[in-house]
Motif scaffolding. Sequence first.
Motif, short mmCIF file in Angstrom:
data_model
loop_
_atom_site.label_atom_id
_atom_site.label_comp_id
_atom_site.label_asym_id
_atom_site.label_seq_id
_atom_site.Cartn_x
_atom_site.Cartn_y
_atom_site.Cartn_z
N LEU A 192 0.86 -1.17 0.00
CA LEU A 192 0.00 0.00 0.00
C LEU A 192 0.89 1.21 0.00
O LEU A 192 1.76 1.35 0.87
N ALA A 230 -2.57 4.37 1.85
CA ALA A 230 -2.70 4.04 3.27
C ALA A 230 -3.54 5.07 3.99
O ALA A 230 -4.40 4.75 4.80
N GLU A 238 -7.06 4.11 5.80
CA GLU A 238 -7.26 4.32 7.22
C GLU A 238 -8.45 5.23 7.48
O GLU A 238 -9.13 5.10 8.48
N ARG A 260 -3.35 0.06 8.33
CA ARG A 260 -2.17 -0.52 7.69
C ARG A 260 -1.35 -1.35 8.66
O ARG A 260 -0.81 -2.41 8.30
N LEU A 268 -4.67 -6.39 5.65
CA LEU A 268 -5.63 -5.59 4.91
C LEU A 268 -6.64 -6.49 4.20
O LEU A 268 -7.82 -6.13 4.07
#
Length: 491
Positions: A4, A9, A13, A19, A25
């Motif tokens: 990622l 990321a 999030e 992450r 994930l």
Amino acid sequence: MDDLNNTAATKGEAIGLQRHAAATLTEQLAALFAARIRNRLLPPGSRLPSVRDCGRRYGLSTQTVVAAYDRLQAHGLVEARAQRGYFVRAAVLAQAPAIARRGAAQPEVAAPMMAPTHATALVRGMFHQMGAGSAVALRGAPGSGVLPASWLESAALGSALRRIARGSELEQVSLHYGHPLGDPALREALSRQLAGLSLQAPPQQILTTNGASQALDLVLRALTRPGDAVLVESPGWAMQFAQMAHHGLKLLPVPRGADGPDLDLLDQLARAHAPRLFICVSVLHNPTGQSLSAASAHRVLQLAQRHGFQVVEDDVYAALAEPSSARMSVLDQLEHTLYLSGFSKILAPGCRVGFVAASPAIIDRLIDQKLLAALTTPALTERALAHVLEQGQMRRTVQQVRDRLDAARARAVRLAEKAGCRFVAPPRGLLGWVETGVDTAMLAQRLLDAGYLLAPGHLFDPQQQPSTRMRINFTQTQDEAFWRAYAAAKG
């Protein structure tokens, strides 16, 4: 495998993917979709976002998305269809909680709401209000169909309940089953209220229900059988389509125009399919806000008499309309019509008081269905509502709401047009039907990520066809922040 980049990321999030969490994930994404499936926010038969779209939305690599989808498929939650994508399987509720728990256990992953893809998904979203366990806080519900709670009258109802509690009525309405037709005092008050619309319905031709939704359900149970054809308006209210589908009925869509339904097509469909009912809204149509012309109303009644179907007139927004508006039940005086309404839209949604006015023969059949479904309706609530109607508080509440709504509508229309929207019909009442120029199913998902619950146009199509239109609530679209989010989502 779960690579990622920094931008992705941050995006991941923001919507609940972490992450550096103990769960990968892949596990987190699978848990998010499993929770949506479990909560019926992603109903059976719904298509998951394409791998590429899902990756872009959540900032994930395609390998991560494919692995998450494969995980869902391994647990029997979805199925892959060649050249079409991944779809939620028909019977998955028993399996969904297990994968949701496993994927979210280290730590628990909050499941964002799913944009409405089905009637019940929209209503679940309105009730859920993006509360506990949601990754995105609900900022607004521009697609809802109700007035803000702060606009509604509760003091009058509370006063009526206290009056009943202090007097001899409490024992009468709480220690015995109520009348199968509904509380006599309420039906007397409803009869007088309908007389104000020039609809002559004596109390014995009125049956109270647990909201207008139950009223329609009882009508469908009493007057149709699985496989029967029913005429419906297109666009129309998605929950009613879902109710009819649940009863195994064949829906015959009739396009709704500015003055009413397409009369030529209505005649053709009635001639070819012998429908049992025509479910329609004469005044402040949902979602367009249009009202039936007197000429169209007369013509529909002529077709009903010729082809032998009953007209079920849904008038839940009656309080927001002019009493002189054309209603088929008034013109017909319940010979070929049934009149449905309620008080959730104007007084207190939690009361769940609706009613049906119909001919004596149909009311008799509805009583049987009501007894089978719930025996009776809550007499305490109905008696309190009777007091509110008798004392005139409802008239004052209605006028106050209509004055506020006029101002809210004017502002919402200005903001919508400034954002590039076009109203399909002149804005009236509580709801507006807006042309956006883009697929509103995708728009709804993007706006939901920003915290706004939209009502995309395909929900109002009996055949769930893609649509570039959406329904907006004028009282819920006063915030310029929503329209900025709309513009950003539209791209």
